[in-house]
Design a protein around this motif. Structure first.
Motif, PDB file in Angstrom:
ATOM      1  N   ARG A  12     111.751   1.038  96.287  1.00 17.29           N
ATOM      2  CA  ARG A  12     112.312   0.186  94.949  1.00 17.29           C
ATOM      3  C   ARG A  12     111.402  -0.742  94.442  1.00 17.29           C
ATOM      4  O   ARG A  12     111.207  -0.613  93.002  1.00 17.29           O
ATOM      5  CB  ARG A  12     113.524  -0.580  95.247  1.00 17.29           C
ATOM      6  CG  ARG A  12     115.015   0.439  95.395  1.00 17.29           C
ATOM      7  CD  ARG A  12     116.176  -0.461  95.018  1.00 17.29           C
ATOM      8  NE  ARG A  12     116.335  -1.737  95.856  1.00 17.29           N
ATOM      9  CZ  ARG A  12     116.919  -1.590  97.142  1.00 17.29           C
ATOM     10  NH1 ARG A  12     117.440  -0.447  97.672  1.00 17.29           N
ATOM     11  NH2 ARG A  12     116.702  -2.918  97.856  1.00 17.29           N
ATOM     12  N   SER A  13     110.678  -1.452  95.161  1.00 14.38           N
ATOM     13  CA  SER A  13     109.605  -2.649  94.545  1.00 14.38           C
ATOM     14  C   SER A  13     108.647  -1.616  94.091  1.00 14.38           C
ATOM     15  O   SER A  13     108.027  -2.043  92.965  1.00 14.38           O
ATOM     16  CB  SER A  13     109.328  -3.348  95.789  1.00 14.38           C
ATOM     17  OG  SER A  13     108.363  -4.257  95.320  1.00 14.38           O
ATOM     18  N   ILE A  14     107.977  -0.838  94.414  1.00 17.33           N
ATOM     19  CA  ILE A  14     106.836  -0.043  94.190  1.00 17.33           C
ATOM     20  C   ILE A  14     107.427   0.556  92.657  1.00 17.33           C
ATOM     21  O   ILE A  14     106.465   0.696  92.025  1.00 17.33           O
ATOM     22  CB  ILE A  14     106.543   1.003  95.155  1.00 17.33           C
ATOM     23  CG1 ILE A  14     105.790   0.192  96.520  1.00 17.33           C
ATOM     24  CG2 ILE A  14     105.321   2.124  94.732  1.00 17.33           C
ATOM     25  CD1 ILE A  14     105.748   1.090  97.600  1.00 17.33           C
ATOM     26  N   HIS A  15     108.632   1.474  92.744  1.00 13.07           N
ATOM     27  CA  HIS A  15     108.772   1.935  91.554  1.00 13.07           C
ATOM     28  C   HIS A  15     108.864   0.886  90.374  1.00 13.07           C
ATOM     29  O   HIS A  15     108.630   1.574  89.174  1.00 13.07           O
ATOM     30  CB  HIS A  15     109.867   3.117  91.673  1.00 13.07           C
ATOM     31  CG  HIS A  15     109.451   4.153  92.403  1.00 13.07           C
ATOM     32  ND1 HIS A  15     108.365   4.932  92.121  1.00 13.07           N
ATOM     33  CD2 HIS A  15     109.907   4.588  93.706  1.00 13.07           C
ATOM     34  CE1 HIS A  15     108.328   6.195  92.995  1.00 13.07           C
ATOM     35  NE2 HIS A  15     109.203   6.016  93.927  1.00 13.07           N
ATOM     36  N   ALA A  16     109.442  -0.169  90.675  1.00  5.81           N
ATOM     37  CA  ALA A  16     109.830  -1.069  89.522  1.00  5.81           C
ATOM     38  C   ALA A  16     108.510  -1.644  88.987  1.00  5.81           C
ATOM     39  O   ALA A  16     108.530  -1.995  87.884  1.00  5.81           O
ATOM     40  CB  ALA A  16     110.451  -2.376  90.337  1.00  5.81           C
ATOM     41  N   ASP A  17     107.276  -1.756  89.857  1.00  8.75           N
ATOM     42  CA  ASP A  17     106.225  -2.335  89.339  1.00  8.75           C
ATOM     43  C   ASP A  17     104.993  -1.538  90.197  1.00  8.75           C
ATOM     44  O   ASP A  17     104.561  -2.116  91.097  1.00  8.75           O
ATOM     45  CB  ASP A  17     106.115  -3.652  89.523  1.00  8.75           C
ATOM     46  CG  ASP A  17     104.854  -4.423  89.087  1.00  8.75           C
ATOM     47  OD1 ASP A  17     104.192  -3.796  88.174  1.00  8.75           O
ATOM     48  OD2 ASP A  17     104.650  -5.573  88.999  1.00  8.75           O
ATOM     49  N   PRO A  18     104.719  -0.281  89.869  1.00 15.07           N
ATOM     50  CA  PRO A  18     103.713   0.569  90.698  1.00 15.07           C
ATOM     51  C   PRO A  18     102.442  -0.440  90.920  1.00 15.07           C
ATOM     52  O   PRO A  18     101.863  -0.128  91.891  1.00 15.07           O
ATOM     53  CB  PRO A  18     103.578   1.851  89.925  1.00 15.07           C
ATOM     54  CG  PRO A  18     104.825   1.838  89.144  1.00 15.07           C
ATOM     55  CD  PRO A  18     105.246   0.525  88.626  1.00 15.07           C
ATOM     56  N   PHE A  19     101.735  -0.799  89.776  1.00 11.00           N
ATOM     57  CA  PHE A  19     100.427  -1.694  89.962  1.00 11.00           C
ATOM     58  C   PHE A  19     100.686  -3.013  90.323  1.00 11.00           C
ATOM     59  O   PHE A  19      99.542  -3.549  90.891  1.00 11.00           O
ATOM     60  CB  PHE A  19      99.998  -1.540  88.672  1.00 11.00           C
ATOM     61  CG  PHE A  19      99.388  -0.044  88.357  1.00 11.00           C
ATOM     62  CD1 PHE A  19      98.469   0.479  89.220  1.00 11.00           C
ATOM     63  CD2 PHE A  19      99.887   0.466  87.244  1.00 11.00           C
ATOM     64  CE1 PHE A  19      98.083   1.918  88.827  1.00 11.00           C
ATOM     65  CE2 PHE A  19      99.773   1.770  86.941  1.00 11.00           C
ATOM     66  CZ  PHE A  19      98.783   2.460  87.729  1.00 11.00           C
ATOM     67  N   GLY A  20     101.795  -3.524  90.322  1.00 14.13           N
ATOM     68  CA  GLY A  20     101.783  -5.089  90.755  1.00 14.13           C
ATOM     69  C   GLY A  20     102.609  -5.489  92.152  1.00 14.13           C
ATOM     70  O   GLY A  20     102.394  -6.295  92.676  1.00 14.13           O
ATOM     71  N   SER A  21     103.479  -4.376  92.645  1.00 21.28           N
ATOM     72  CA  SER A  21     104.102  -4.572  93.896  1.00 21.28           C
ATOM     73  C   SER A  21     103.072  -4.491  94.877  1.00 21.28           C
ATOM     74  O   SER A  21     102.050  -3.859  94.910  1.00 21.28           O
ATOM     75  CB  SER A  21     104.843  -3.344  94.176  1.00 21.28           C
ATOM     76  OG  SER A  21     105.504  -3.396  95.320  1.00 21.28           O
ATOM     77  N   ASP A 244      99.515   9.486  88.345  1.00 22.78           N
ATOM     78  CA  ASP A 244     100.910   9.190  88.313  1.00 22.78           C
ATOM     79  C   ASP A 244     101.319   8.180  89.105  1.00 22.78           C
ATOM     80  O   ASP A 244     101.164   8.232  90.461  1.00 22.78           O
ATOM     81  CB  ASP A 244     101.742  10.608  88.815  1.00 22.78           C
ATOM     82  CG  ASP A 244     103.190  10.449  88.505  1.00 22.78           C
ATOM     83  OD1 ASP A 244     103.794   9.248  88.404  1.00 22.78           O
ATOM     84  OD2 ASP A 244     103.760  11.339  88.898  1.00 22.78           O
ATOM     85  N   PRO A 245     101.308   7.044  88.695  1.00 28.14           N
ATOM     86  CA  PRO A 245     101.721   5.697  89.347  1.00 28.14           C
ATOM     87  C   PRO A 245     103.012   5.777  90.227  1.00 28.14           C
ATOM     88  O   PRO A 245     103.094   5.098  91.318  1.00 28.14           O
ATOM     89  CB  PRO A 245     101.794   4.554  88.369  1.00 28.14           C
ATOM     90  CG  PRO A 245     101.007   5.055  87.056  1.00 28.14           C
ATOM     91  CD  PRO A 245     101.410   6.399  87.181  1.00 28.14           C
ATOM     92  N   HIS A 246     103.842   6.800  89.847  1.00 25.97           N
ATOM     93  CA  HIS A 246     104.934   6.876  90.741  1.00 25.97           C
ATOM     94  C   HIS A 246     105.290   7.846  91.799  1.00 25.97           C
ATOM     95  O   HIS A 246     105.886   8.129  92.610  1.00 25.97           O
ATOM     96  CB  HIS A 246     106.436   7.101  89.649  1.00 25.97           C
ATOM     97  CG  HIS A 246     106.657   6.004  88.805  1.00 25.97           C
ATOM     98  ND1 HIS A 246     107.380   4.908  89.347  1.00 25.97           N
ATOM     99  CD2 HIS A 246     106.266   5.694  87.644  1.00 25.97           C
ATOM    100  CE1 HIS A 246     107.621   4.258  88.409  1.00 25.97           C
ATOM    101  NE2 HIS A 246     107.058   4.595  87.429  1.00 25.97           N
ATOM    102  N   LEU A 247     103.737   8.483  91.777  1.00 29.87           N
ATOM    103  CA  LEU A 247     103.720   9.370  93.186  1.00 29.87           C
ATOM    104  C   LEU A 247     103.073   8.523  94.289  1.00 29.87           C
ATOM    105  O   LEU A 247     101.944   8.259  94.155  1.00 29.87           O
ATOM    106  CB  LEU A 247     102.596  10.488  92.629  1.00 29.87           C
ATOM    107  CG  LEU A 247     102.281  11.615  93.577  1.00 29.87           C
ATOM    108  CD1 LEU A 247     103.565  12.591  93.874  1.00 29.87           C
ATOM    109  CD2 LEU A 247     101.215  12.566  93.160  1.00 29.87           C
ATOM    110  N   VAL A 248     103.834   7.902  94.992  1.00 37.35           N
ATOM    111  CA  VAL A 248     103.563   7.333  96.037  1.00 37.35           C
ATOM    112  C   VAL A 248     102.621   7.865  97.062  1.00 37.35           C
ATOM    113  O   VAL A 248     103.107   8.815  97.721  1.00 37.35           O
ATOM    114  CB  VAL A 248     104.778   6.404  96.465  1.00 37.35           C
ATOM    115  CG1 VAL A 248     104.397   5.392  97.818  1.00 37.35           C
ATOM    116  CG2 VAL A 248     105.758   5.973  95.877  1.00 37.35           C
ATOM    117  N   VAL A 249     101.486   7.314  97.125  1.00 39.34           N
ATOM    118  CA  VAL A 249     100.436   7.966  97.906  1.00 39.34           C
ATOM    119  C   VAL A 249     100.257   7.366  99.585  1.00 39.34           C
ATOM    120  O   VAL A 249     100.015   5.989  99.296  1.00 39.34           O
ATOM    121  CB  VAL A 249      98.941   7.957  97.119  1.00 39.34           C
ATOM    122  CG1 VAL A 249      98.147   8.984  98.055  1.00 39.34           C
ATOM    123  CG2 VAL A 249      99.256   8.769  95.867  1.00 39.34           C
TER     124      VAL A 249
END
Length: 355
Positions: A12-21, A244-249
């Motif tokens: 949830r945190s990562i998707h809310a702020d992909p570059f800031g989390s 794609d910042p929402h593609l969690v790698v």
């Protein structure tokens, strides 16, 4: 009130702020019995002698790591998950998410003397989603919450039309079944397992393009929660994350190398955009698994640098009277070159690096 799984909160945190989390997902891959057979649990030192760990000892180590509560995911074979998740209910009061290997392609069939893994990967599934979810076939809706609802699905592309389309079709069928049964997954993309499938200087681009192409036709409901893949260096990682910042790698830990290799790999991958790491054999072959995991978390939380972590790890081993596998000087040596910006992925094996 059920304990919230740390994986869900971090995603949830990562998707809310992909570059800031600053959240980072750590997983222990305790599923080697889906590849190696009798030798999967690894070796244990007793005095000056080495012996194979038993499956019971291997599973007891899983219990201890889950109790420790530092990793976010515990990945297991379906048989181990059945015992610990369905029957023992190990994860009920834990923030750790249980997961099971949902397929076992031919390139991870690795018996002693075997040659199956040398041919181009073929899709195959031993485990069933129902068995992972509830321990038997044809689970009721209520029963699907008893076991694990997260699986690892792996694919290996070999730049071969027939084989790669076969793999894509099998993945499509898995996704559709998983969506119908409320089963989530993360996707592992292995590098080609046939020599010369892709030119080395094109490998990272090939893998990134195949990931993007594979998922382009997949709606949100069927997409993987995150990826697991080899780390091909900063440039390749940045390319995929920026696309794609929402593609969690997530990166896989690999096998060979020193303690610094493991710690530096985590540090570098995170620096350039990775948001998850799955370490299996590096944890399983460490001198003290709980201690090794503690330092992985310190690095993931950006509390300590890799070199300092190696020194502190050796100090902690000494305080517990545990003999390290290597001298401190050797353990402070990098044996991989994936840290270069281009990242070739070449690994140099160190004699005695594994138990």
């Amino acid at each position: 009130m059920p304990i919230e799984k740390s994986l869900a909160a971090k995603l949830r945190s990562i998707h809310a702020d992909p570059f800031g989390s600053r959240e980072f997902i750590l997983a222990d891959a305790k599923d080697p019995d889906m590849a190696f057979g009798i030798g999967a649990p690894g070796m244990v030192r007793e005095g000056t002698e080495l012996r194979r760990r038993t499956l019971a000892e291997f599973r007891e180590q899983i219990r201890q790591i889950v109790k420790q509560g530092i990793v976010d995911i515990m990945l297991m074979s379906a048989s181990t998950s059945d015992l610990l998740t369905v029957h023992e209910r190990l994860f009920v009061n834990s923030a750790v998410t249980p997961a099971a290997r949902a397929n076992d392609t031919s390139d991870i069939h690795l018996p002693r003397g075997g040659r199956i893994h040398t041919s181009a990967s073929r899709p195959f599934r031993t485990a069933s989603i129902d068995h992972i979810q509830c321990g038997h076939m044809d689970c009721s809706v209520e029963e699907r919450q008893i076991g694990s609802n997260l699986g690892l699905y792996s694919m290996t592309f070999n730049n071969d039309q027939a084989r790669d389309l076969e793999s894509l079709q099998a993945y499509k069928e898995f996704r559709e079944e998983a969506e119908r049964k409320g089963f989530t997954h993360f996707l592992e993309i292995f590098d080609p397992n046939t020599p010369g499938a892709v030119e080395q200087n094109q490998l990272s681009g090939f893998i990134n393009d195949m990931i993007a192409r594979t998922l382009a036709g997949v709606a949100q409901a069927g997409r993987p929660l995150f990826l697991k893949m080899a780390y091909h260096g900063p440039k390749a990682m940045e390319e995929l994350v920026q696309y794609d910042p929402h593609l969690v790698v997530g990166i896989l830990g690999g096998t060979a190398g020193t303690t610094l290799d493991a710690f530096q790999l985590l540090h570098q991958a995170q620096k350039y955009g990775a948001r998850a790491a799955l370490f299996g054999r590096k944890i399983n072959n460490s001198e003290d698994q709980l201690l090794f995991i503690e330092f992985l978390r310190h690095i993931a939380n950006r509390e300590i640098e890799p070199n300092e972590a190696v020194r502190a790890y050796h100090g902690a081993l000494a305080s517990k009277g545990i003999r390290p596998h290597r001298s401190l000087d050797e353990d402070l040596t990098l044996q991989t070159n994936v840290m270069s910006y281009e990242g070739t992925g070449t690994t140099i094996s160190v004699p005695g690096a594994k138990l």
